[in-house]
Write a protein that holds these residues in place. Structure first.
Motif, PDB file in Angstrom:
ATOM      1  N   GLN A 119       0.826  -1.198   0.000  1.00 31.51           N
ATOM      2  CA  GLN A 119       0.000   0.000   0.000  1.00 31.51           C
ATOM      3  C   GLN A 119       0.864   1.254   0.000  1.00 31.51           C
ATOM      4  OE1 GLN A 119       0.202  -2.312   2.392  1.00 31.51           O
ATOM      5  NE2 GLN A 119      -0.306  -1.558   4.422  1.00 31.51           N
ATOM      6  N   ALA A 120       0.526   2.201  -0.882  1.00 31.52           N
ATOM      7  CA  ALA A 120       1.265   3.453  -1.007  1.00 31.52           C
ATOM      8  C   ALA A 120       0.615   4.543  -0.162  1.00 31.52           C
ATOM      9  CB  ALA A 120       1.304   3.887  -2.473  1.00 31.52           C
ATOM     10  N   TYR A 121       1.477   5.478   0.321  1.00 31.77           N
ATOM     11  CA  TYR A 121       1.013   6.646   1.062  1.00 31.77           C
ATOM     12  C   TYR A 121       1.284   7.908   0.230  1.00 31.77           C
ATOM     13  CZ  TYR A 121       1.050   3.757   5.373  1.00 31.77           C
ATOM     14  OH  TYR A 121       0.829   2.789   6.337  1.00 31.77           O
ATOM     15  N   HIS A 173      -4.407  -2.920   1.046  1.00 35.42           N
ATOM     16  CA  HIS A 173      -4.059  -3.457   2.366  1.00 35.42           C
ATOM     17  C   HIS A 173      -4.043  -4.984   2.283  1.00 35.42           C
ATOM     18  CE1 HIS A 173      -4.026  -4.365   6.631  1.00 35.42           C
ATOM     19  NE2 HIS A 173      -3.792  -3.093   6.872  1.00 35.42           N
ATOM     20  N   PRO A 174      -2.957  -5.634   2.726  1.00 33.73           N
ATOM     21  CA  PRO A 174      -2.824  -7.076   2.484  1.00 33.73           C
ATOM     22  C   PRO A 174      -3.603  -7.978   3.421  1.00 33.73           C
ATOM     23  CG  PRO A 174      -0.864  -6.250   3.592  1.00 33.73           C
ATOM     24  CD  PRO A 174      -1.715  -5.051   3.307  1.00 33.73           C
ATOM     25  N   PHE A 175      -4.073  -7.464   4.564  1.00 34.53           N
ATOM     26  CA  PHE A 175      -4.640  -8.341   5.584  1.00 34.53           C
ATOM     27  C   PHE A 175      -6.132  -8.119   5.825  1.00 34.53           C
ATOM     28  CE2 PHE A 175      -0.286  -7.276   7.545  1.00 34.53           C
ATOM     29  CZ  PHE A 175       0.358  -8.146   6.684  1.00 34.53           C
ATOM     30  N   GLU A 176      -6.737  -7.172   5.123  1.00 40.45           N
ATOM     31  CA  GLU A 176      -8.086  -6.747   5.496  1.00 40.45           C
ATOM     32  C   GLU A 176      -9.158  -7.773   5.176  1.00 40.45           C
ATOM     33  OE1 GLU A 176     -10.223  -2.434   5.566  1.00 40.45           O
ATOM     34  OE2 GLU A 176      -8.403  -2.614   4.413  1.00 40.45           O
ATOM     35  N   ASN A 177      -8.969  -8.564   4.147  1.00 39.34           N
ATOM     36  CA  ASN A 177     -10.017  -9.478   3.699  1.00 39.34           C
ATOM     37  C   ASN A 177      -9.676 -10.931   3.977  1.00 39.34           C
ATOM     38  OD1 ASN A 177     -11.654  -7.366   2.552  1.00 39.34           O
ATOM     39  ND2 ASN A 177     -10.095  -7.197   0.955  1.00 39.34           N
ATOM     40  N   PHE A 214       3.164  -8.893   1.413  1.00 38.43           N
ATOM     41  CA  PHE A 214       2.257  -9.160   0.301  1.00 38.43           C
ATOM     42  C   PHE A 214       1.475 -10.438   0.588  1.00 38.43           C
ATOM     43  CE2 PHE A 214       4.367  -5.876  -1.786  1.00 38.43           C
ATOM     44  CZ  PHE A 214       4.021  -5.732  -3.122  1.00 38.43           C
ATOM     45  N   ASN A 215       0.170 -10.410   0.312  1.00 37.35           N
ATOM     46  CA  ASN A 215      -0.609 -11.636   0.427  1.00 37.35           C
ATOM     47  C   ASN A 215      -0.531 -12.426  -0.877  1.00 37.35           C
ATOM     48  OD1 ASN A 215      -2.762 -10.807  -1.383  1.00 37.35           O
ATOM     49  ND2 ASN A 215      -3.699  -9.650   0.292  1.00 37.35           N
ATOM     50  N   PRO A 257      -0.576  -5.786  12.594  1.00 36.60           N
ATOM     51  CA  PRO A 257      -1.769  -5.790  11.735  1.00 36.60           C
ATOM     52  C   PRO A 257      -1.869  -4.609  10.774  1.00 36.60           C
ATOM     53  CG  PRO A 257      -2.344  -5.031  13.913  1.00 36.60           C
ATOM     54  CD  PRO A 257      -0.891  -5.419  13.980  1.00 36.60           C
ATOM     55  N   MET A 258      -0.958  -3.647  10.895  1.00 41.34           N
ATOM     56  CA  MET A 258      -0.963  -2.456  10.014  1.00 41.34           C
ATOM     57  C   MET A 258      -2.305  -1.733  10.070  1.00 41.34           C
ATOM     58  SD  MET A 258       1.153  -3.615   6.664  1.00 41.34           S
ATOM     59  CE  MET A 258       2.602  -4.649   6.797  1.00 41.34           C
TER      60      MET A 258
END
Length: 318
Positions: free
Chosen positions: A117-119, A311-315, A165-166, A301-302
């Motif tokens: 994810q980019a900021y 976001h790699p962990f949200e889903n 990365f997921n 968990p970022m």
């Protein structure tokens, strides 16, 4: 001492020491001595990142240990990472150049995209709005990767990789990459074994680097009552049986699974103890038992970037 650390072969034919020193959360006034101690003890793999805020101090240690003849540059494997605010393709080269300047190096052995994810660019490395929420950028990590690939041909980096990365993101990246990532650096420990992600990555020739292998007990957001790996009685029982510390068992767990592992410490005694893991192996039964402790517990968990489209962990992806 360094010769005892196994070298794992990467998918581009290069090798990486299986055990390295992590430097996240290592204070600038402590990390120089920690890295010098680690090199003296036998570490040859040092894991860094721009966002850790201590690359210059790590570089000072590397420079000193090369200057005093302890190591040559070719003896070392130095990793760093492209931070989220530099994903825009026109910023990638400059970010790498700054990291090389910080570390006083001509090249990196491995350069990772720190997160998918980019900021928001051109400001703080943690850009926030008035409510204290991170401001996102919509840069696609595939475009970031394409900007990183030429750095290999130019000799500025030897290998490229990814972090956090997921599996779906790895798959999508591979569909577009001409330079294949050699590792995916992810949180990995007995409460988050990453078995499925490991199998997926290794089926594509990508190794897993385990960060926070000891559960990162000094993470800034830890709360009273949070799970504490080093105090787990089941792990203590295994360690007592073998005659090792829980930390040594946790490090050996990753080594015996074929993962790269980068425990962090700034205390010379713990740096040495974390290196003292090559005179024993865990049994298949012990590894099976430790794998059974998995509960998908993320210590990293970022949460600050929840809601980002990448976001790699949200889903609940693996």
């Amino acid at each position: 001492m360094a010769a005892k650390v196994p070298l794992l072969k990467l998918n581009n034919g290069k090798t990486i020491p299986q055990l390295g020193l992590g430097t996240w959360k290592s204070r600038p006034n402590e990390v120089t001595q920690a890295v010098k101690d680690a090199i003296d003890i036998g570490y040859r793999h040092i894991d860094c990142a721009f966002v850790y805020g201590n690359e210059k101090e790590v570089g000072k240690a590397i420079t000193q240990k090369i200057a005093d003849g302890t190591v040559k540059r070719d003896d070392l494997f130095i990793t760093s990472k492209l931070w989220n605010t530099f994903h825009r393709p026109d910023l990638v080269r400059g970010a790498l150049k700054q990291t090389l300047k910080n570390l006083n190096l001509q090249y990196l052995d491995l350069y990772l995209i720190h997160c998918p994810q980019a900021y928001k660019e051109d400001g703080s490395i943690f850009p926030e709005n008035e409510s204290g929420k991170i401001i996102f950028s919509d840069v696609d990590y595939v475009d970031t990767w394409k900007a990183m690939e030429p750095l290999v041909g130019e000799g500025l980096v030897k290998s490229l990789g990814i972090s956090n990365f997921n599996s779906k993101q790895v798959k999508r990246l591979l569909e577009h990459a001409t330079v294949k990532p050699v590792v995916n650096q992810v949180e990995c420990h007995p409460y988050l074994t990453q078995v499925r992600l490991k199998e997926f990555c290794e089926s594509h020739g990508i190794l897993i680097t385990a960060y926070s292998p000891l559960g990162s007990p000094d993470r800034p957001w830890a709360q009273p009552g949070d799970p504490h790996l080093l105090d787990d009685p089941k792990l203590k029982a295994i360690a007592d049986k073998i005659g090792k510390t829980v930390a040594q068992v946790l490090i050996r767990y990753q080594i015996d699974r074929g993962n790269i592992v980068i425990p962090k410490s700034v205390a010379k005694s713990r740096i040495a103890s974390n290196f003292d893991v090559f005179d024993f192996k865990l049994s298949a039964e012990d590894i099976k038992l430790i794998n059974s402790f998995n509960c998908n517990e993320r210590f990293m968990p970022m949460k600050t970037s929840l809601g980002h489209k990448y976001h790699p962990f949200e889903n609940d992806e693996f």
